[in-house]
Write a protein that holds these residues in place. Structure first.
Motif, PDB file in Angstrom:
ATOM      1  N   LEU A  85      -4.191  10.439  -2.091  1.00  0.00           N
ATOM      2  CA  LEU A  85      -4.967   9.406  -2.781  1.00  0.00           C
ATOM      3  C   LEU A  85      -6.449   9.659  -2.544  1.00  0.00           C
ATOM      4  O   LEU A  85      -6.868   9.786  -1.404  1.00  0.00           O
ATOM      5  CB  LEU A  85      -4.639   8.041  -2.189  1.00  0.00           C
ATOM      6  CG  LEU A  85      -3.368   7.342  -2.620  1.00  0.00           C
ATOM      7  CD1 LEU A  85      -3.191   6.086  -1.808  1.00  0.00           C
ATOM      8  CD2 LEU A  85      -3.410   7.024  -4.080  1.00  0.00           C
ATOM      9  N   CYS A  90      -8.958   3.871  -4.197  1.00  0.00           N
ATOM     10  CA  CYS A  90      -8.014   2.991  -3.514  1.00  0.00           C
ATOM     11  C   CYS A  90      -8.101   1.521  -3.916  1.00  0.00           C
ATOM     12  O   CYS A  90      -7.093   0.882  -4.185  1.00  0.00           O
ATOM     13  CB  CYS A  90      -8.199   3.098  -2.007  1.00  0.00           C
ATOM     14  SG  CYS A  90      -7.162   4.373  -1.320  1.00  0.00           S
ATOM     15  N   ALA A  97      -1.635  -1.548  -8.394  1.00  0.00           N
ATOM     16  CA  ALA A  97      -0.317  -1.411  -7.784  1.00  0.00           C
ATOM     17  C   ALA A  97       0.299  -2.769  -7.533  1.00  0.00           C
ATOM     18  O   ALA A  97       1.487  -2.984  -7.761  1.00  0.00           O
ATOM     19  CB  ALA A  97      -0.431  -0.641  -6.473  1.00  0.00           C
ATOM     20  N   VAL A 102       4.400  -1.882  -7.618  1.00  0.00           N
ATOM     21  CA  VAL A 102       4.870  -0.628  -7.020  1.00  0.00           C
ATOM     22  C   VAL A 102       4.318  -0.474  -5.607  1.00  0.00           C
ATOM     23  O   VAL A 102       3.274  -0.988  -5.303  1.00  0.00           O
ATOM     24  CB  VAL A 102       4.461   0.631  -7.823  1.00  0.00           C
ATOM     25  CG1 VAL A 102       5.276   0.718  -9.080  1.00  0.00           C
ATOM     26  CG2 VAL A 102       2.990   0.654  -8.105  1.00  0.00           C
TER      27      VAL A 102
ATOM     28  N   VAL B 195       1.147   0.251  -2.897  1.00  0.00           N
ATOM     29  CA  VAL B 195       0.287  -0.721  -2.223  1.00  0.00           C
ATOM     30  C   VAL B 195       0.115  -0.329  -0.758  1.00  0.00           C
ATOM     31  O   VAL B 195      -0.993  -0.285  -0.226  1.00  0.00           O
ATOM     32  CB  VAL B 195       0.898  -2.133  -2.331  1.00  0.00           C
ATOM     33  CG1 VAL B 195       0.095  -3.118  -1.518  1.00  0.00           C
ATOM     34  CG2 VAL B 195       0.983  -2.570  -3.772  1.00  0.00           C
ATOM     35  N   LEU B 197       0.507   2.599   0.594  1.00  0.00           N
ATOM     36  CA  LEU B 197      -0.278   3.826   0.702  1.00  0.00           C
ATOM     37  C   LEU B 197      -1.767   3.528   0.593  1.00  0.00           C
ATOM     38  O   LEU B 197      -2.583   4.044   1.346  1.00  0.00           O
ATOM     39  CB  LEU B 197       0.129   4.805  -0.407  1.00  0.00           C
ATOM     40  CG  LEU B 197       1.464   5.509  -0.208  1.00  0.00           C
ATOM     41  CD1 LEU B 197       1.899   6.195  -1.481  1.00  0.00           C
ATOM     42  CD2 LEU B 197       1.365   6.506   0.922  1.00  0.00           C
ATOM     43  N   CYS B 198      -2.109   2.684  -0.369  1.00  0.00           N
ATOM     44  CA  CYS B 198      -3.520   2.351  -0.573  1.00  0.00           C
ATOM     45  C   CYS B 198      -4.081   1.645   0.654  1.00  0.00           C
ATOM     46  O   CYS B 198      -5.191   1.930   1.093  1.00  0.00           O
ATOM     47  CB  CYS B 198      -3.679   1.442  -1.781  1.00  0.00           C
ATOM     48  SG  CYS B 198      -3.403   2.278  -3.334  1.00  0.00           S
ATOM     49  N   ILE B 199      -3.290   0.721   1.190  1.00  0.00           N
ATOM     50  CA  ILE B 199      -3.761  -0.029   2.354  1.00  0.00           C
ATOM     51  C   ILE B 199      -4.034   0.922   3.521  1.00  0.00           C
ATOM     52  O   ILE B 199      -5.056   0.832   4.195  1.00  0.00           O
ATOM     53  CB  ILE B 199      -2.726  -1.099   2.751  1.00  0.00           C
ATOM     54  CG1 ILE B 199      -2.755  -2.227   1.739  1.00  0.00           C
ATOM     55  CG2 ILE B 199      -2.999  -1.629   4.137  1.00  0.00           C
ATOM     56  CD1 ILE B 199      -1.714  -3.285   1.944  1.00  0.00           C
ATOM     57  N   LYS B 201      -4.753   4.063   3.361  1.00  0.00           N
ATOM     58  CA  LYS B 201      -5.925   4.886   3.049  1.00  0.00           C
ATOM     59  C   LYS B 201      -7.214   4.084   3.276  1.00  0.00           C
ATOM     60  O   LYS B 201      -8.178   4.579   3.856  1.00  0.00           O
ATOM     61  CB  LYS B 201      -5.829   5.331   1.588  1.00  0.00           C
ATOM     62  CG  LYS B 201      -6.716   6.493   1.245  1.00  0.00           C
ATOM     63  CD  LYS B 201      -6.122   7.739   1.816  1.00  0.00           C
ATOM     64  CE  LYS B 201      -6.842   8.983   1.346  1.00  0.00           C
ATOM     65  NZ  LYS B 201      -6.168  10.180   1.843  1.00  0.00           N
ATOM     66  N   LEU B 202      -7.175   2.851   2.820  1.00  0.00           N
ATOM     67  CA  LEU B 202      -8.354   1.995   2.979  1.00  0.00           C
ATOM     68  C   LEU B 202      -8.693   1.806   4.456  1.00  0.00           C
ATOM     69  O   LEU B 202      -9.854   1.866   4.847  1.00  0.00           O
ATOM     70  CB  LEU B 202      -8.107   0.638   2.337  1.00  0.00           C
ATOM     71  CG  LEU B 202      -8.230   0.596   0.819  1.00  0.00           C
ATOM     72  CD1 LEU B 202      -7.846  -0.771   0.300  1.00  0.00           C
ATOM     73  CD2 LEU B 202      -9.646   0.935   0.388  1.00  0.00           C
ATOM     74  N   LEU B 223      -4.326  -6.246   4.675  1.00  0.00           N
ATOM     75  CA  LEU B 223      -5.431  -5.367   5.067  1.00  0.00           C
ATOM     76  C   LEU B 223      -6.020  -5.800   6.398  1.00  0.00           C
ATOM     77  O   LEU B 223      -6.297  -4.976   7.261  1.00  0.00           O
ATOM     78  CB  LEU B 223      -6.515  -5.399   3.996  1.00  0.00           C
ATOM     79  CG  LEU B 223      -6.397  -4.353   2.891  1.00  0.00           C
ATOM     80  CD1 LEU B 223      -7.434  -4.610   1.822  1.00  0.00           C
ATOM     81  CD2 LEU B 223      -6.564  -2.953   3.446  1.00  0.00           C
TER      82      LEU B 223
END
Lengths: 102, 620
Positions: A85, A90, A97, A102, B195, B197-199, B201-202, B223
């Motif tokens: 990513l 993000c 997302a 998802v 979601v 994964l993004c969290i 990464k953040l 988060l």
């Protein structure tokens, strides 16, 4: 009126008019897309096999599609390699997302 | 935030005791043997044996050794043989093959006939480069036992280090991460959700974020938790989580926040209703003043470790905001917050429904007295450091027990009076609405008490029961008194499952070690069903074995997590799909095992699921 047979591919459209043709089996991994395409819910999307997202732009939607395939590929496997990513996407991606489920 | 499971605790008391006894026996045997044999010879032999193993020791030592050997080789050989025999008699534990033993004897003898190594100061040819050099005490030994010159020696050391480094990480790094994820409850199957994964990464790029924008509340919460876990909550990043329209601020790790940052919270979020600050070390009186002034809608407060707030300021808070307060959770307070403050709390917070006081060091009997007047409490969690006479506690339950939904009493012991089951009886007699019950670390209440509690209890079945570490504590008699079991033992456990089994979702009977194997087998017989049970902790119940764990899987269709740390009989369990077994001690390669097999009884469930459509992997 009989429902048209389900196509193999469906089209996801971003708010800046990028179109992504993805496998239905991958697309329905996202709860929101699944509901929209489900013929029994009688949405226009179900009939046209085409879902337009007014709140997601092309860059993000591309990443989402990428993720859907990634998810499908690793559905049964253990210890999945991490999905790459770009950090700058993000925040937008997380909103998308969450919306797509998802 | 998940609770931490510490695999280091993976020891059974039984095993420790056994090995201790074994060692005692050994010591006795050894003493007897040494009295017969020549003790000196035995000691010498061990020394010689050690020497033979160490090849790469300094040349000085080697030289000295060889000089000694020249002097009286034969004597040494005789001693070794004698010593070996003595040792063989003394230590039966090290059962090496006799061949191997003979070999090592032979080697030891041969070693002595080798050419003596040069002493420091002498000249020698390097084994690798054949250059002539002066031997020093620091000269390294070569691969074939000769000596190396300084450059070659350095080279060798470097290579050895590099090899050591290269050998380690490749296997370890990946595994550690995987195990850590598993213990965090992340499923091992399928991809993580986007979601999630993004969290992650953040959280990794916490310091680069300028603002979050319009994130949904639930994600903000998640988060905040992840940031806290990674200790990324600092004066800069905490501002990301403050938005004027919010009604909840939760900082689970506030240790890096400074006094001004707390003021900022109340300044930015005027409609604050719920405040959670853990490790709020710098939360001071001035912050409390500011909070009283600004946060006029505050209803729920959770503070952990706010030790810079004085007694008077706590009382001020209750006087000013007490009417509105619905819940108050305070932990780890030891500098202030005494019994008088609790009295003020009860006095000024008539609408308090939820109260948690854990590890507040100054609280004692008077707190229990005061709480009897807090009639609206529905959820009560107490853990005091001081001893409280059981009768006071019984009195408390008598006054407020009837309304309680949650009752958590941890580590309540009454060391002065004779142990009684009055507290359990009081709960039985007064509580009618409990759904969560925690009563832990008690070695005074008897099995009969638990039977009485759970038999004919007018309270509906409970959802959440934690009765960990209710057992007799006596090192001399680990099984406890036989005719009068102490703690949650066989009968109590049966009564518990009979009463609450139908609704139970979470059960912790860790360290309730007087429950018999027969009882476990009876409760989890594979046909009785506990339809809602999701999590079961049976750690340190030594009788739990493979059969019982397998029966648990069959008896509890919804079970997700079974914990069996220290259950040494559990081995080679086939874990059904979707279930997780943590802490099986004999599973060398994984602390946690994931179900791969689809069991017969799961197939029907799978069919139903398929009918409903494929379900994407869900993350915890």
């Amino acid at each position: 009126m009989t429902a048209p047979p389900l196509t193999e591919y469906v089209t996801l459209v971003s708010n800046d008019a990028f179109e992504f043709k993805v496998l239905r089996s991958a697309a329905v991994l996202a709860g929101t897309i699944k509901k929209a395409l489900d013929p029994s819910s009688n949405f226009k999307e179900g009939a046209t096999n085409r879902v337009t997202f007014h709140n997601i732009n092309g860059v993000i939607l591309e990443k989402v599609c990428e993720y859907l395939y990634y998810n499908q590929k690793h559905e049964e496997s253990k210890d999945v390699p991490d999905f790459d990513l770009p950090p700058e996407l993000c925040l937008e991606l997380i909103v998308a997302a969450d919306y797509l489920g998802v | 935030m998940r609770e931490f499971v510490d695999p280091a605790n993976n020891i059974s008391a039984q095993e420790i005791r056994d090995s201790y006894r074994q060692r005692l026996d050994h010591a006795a045997a050894q003493g007897a043997a040494e009295a017969v044999e020549n003790g000196e010879a035995a000691a010498e032999a061990t020394q010689n044996e050690d020497e033979e193993g160490v090849q790469a020791e300094s040349s000085a030592m080697a030289a000295e050794r060889s000089r000694k050997r020249k002097r009286n080789t034969e004597e040494a050989v005789a001693k070794i043989k004698k010593g070996k025999e003595a040792k063989k008699k003394a230590t039966k534990k090290k059962k090496r093959g006799s061949d191997e033993e003979d070999d090592s004897d032979y080697e030891a003898v041969m070693d002595m006939y080798k050419k003596a190594k040069p002493l420091p100061g002498q000249l020698e040819n390097c084994e690798l480069c054949s250059k002539r050099f002066t031997v020093t005490p620091y000269s390294k030994a070569g691969p074939d036992g000769g000596l190396l010159c300084t450059p070659c020696g350095k080279e060798m050391a470097k290579e050895a280090k590099a090899n050591e480094k290269a050998a380690k990480p490749a296997v370890r790094r990946g595994r550690r991460k995987i195990e850590s994820n598993r213990l965090d409850g992340l499923s091992g199957r399928g991809a993580k959700s986007l979601v999630q994964l993004c969290i992650e990464k953040l959280a990794k790029h916490a310091e680069d974020i300028d603002e979050f924008g319009e994130l949904p509340e639930s994600i903000m919460n998640r988060l905040s938790e992840i940031f806290s876990k990674k200790r990324a909550m600092n004066p800069t990043s905490v501002k990301l989580f403050l938005r004027p329209e919010m009604d909840t601020v939760a900082v689970h790790e506030a240790a890096y926040l400074e006094t001004e940052d707390y003021d900022q919270i109340f300044a930015v979020v005027p409609n604050l209703q719920k405040l959670v600050l853990r490790n709020a070390c710098q939360f001071k009186d001035v912050n409390m003043d500011y909070m009283i002034e600004k946060a006029i809608n505050l209803q729920h407060i959770q503070l952990q470790g706010a030790n810079l707030v004085s007694n008077d300021k706590w009382i001020d808070l209750f006087i000013a905001r007490g009417e509105d307060l619905k819940s108050l959770k305070l932990e780890w307070l030891d500098a202030a917050f005494n019994d008088q403050v609790v009295e003020a709390l009860v006095e000024f917070c008539p609408n308090l429904e939820r109260l948690k006081l854990e590890r507040c060091r100054l609280l004692g009997i008077e707190t229990i007295e005061a709480l009897t007047r807090s009639k609206n409490l529905q959820h009560l969690t107490l853990q005091l450091s001081k001893d409280v006479p059981m009768e006071r506690l019984v009195n408390l339950i008598g006054h407020i027990g009837a309304n309680l939904r949650t009752l958590c009493l941890q580590e309540f012991l009454d060391r002065e009076n004779d142990p009684t089951d009055d507290i359990l009886q009081a709960i039985h007699d007064t509580c009618r609405h409990l759904s969560k019950f925690r009563f832990t670390e008690n070695n005074e209440c008897s099995d009969a008490g638990y039977v009485a509690l759970f038999s004919d209890w007018a309270n509906p079945p409970l959802k959440h029961i934690d009765l960990q570490s209710n057992r007799d504590v006596d090192n001399a008699n680990p099984d406890g008194p036989e005719d009068f079991p102490i703690g949650l033992a066989s009968e109590g456990f049966k009564a518990l499952m009979a009463h609450s089994g139908s609704k139970l979702e979470y059960l912790n009977i860790k360290s309730c070690r007087h429950i018999s194997h027969k009882t476990f087998a009876e409760v989890f017989d594979g046909t009785k069903q506990y339809p809602n049970l999701q999590e079961l902790d049976m750690s340190f119940c030594p009788v739990v074995d493979t059969q019982i764990v397998a029966a648990v899987f069959r008896s509890c269709p919804k079970i997700k997590k079974v914990v069996t740390f220290g259950c040494f009989e559990v081995a080679d369990v086939v874990v059904p799909r979707g279930m997780t077994l943590i802490g099986a001690p004999k599973a060398q390669d994984a602390i946690e095992q994931y179900g791969e097999m689809v069991m017969d009884f799961q197939k029907e469930l799978m069919k139903e699921m398929e009918k409903a459509g494929r379900v994407a992997p869900v993350m915890a």
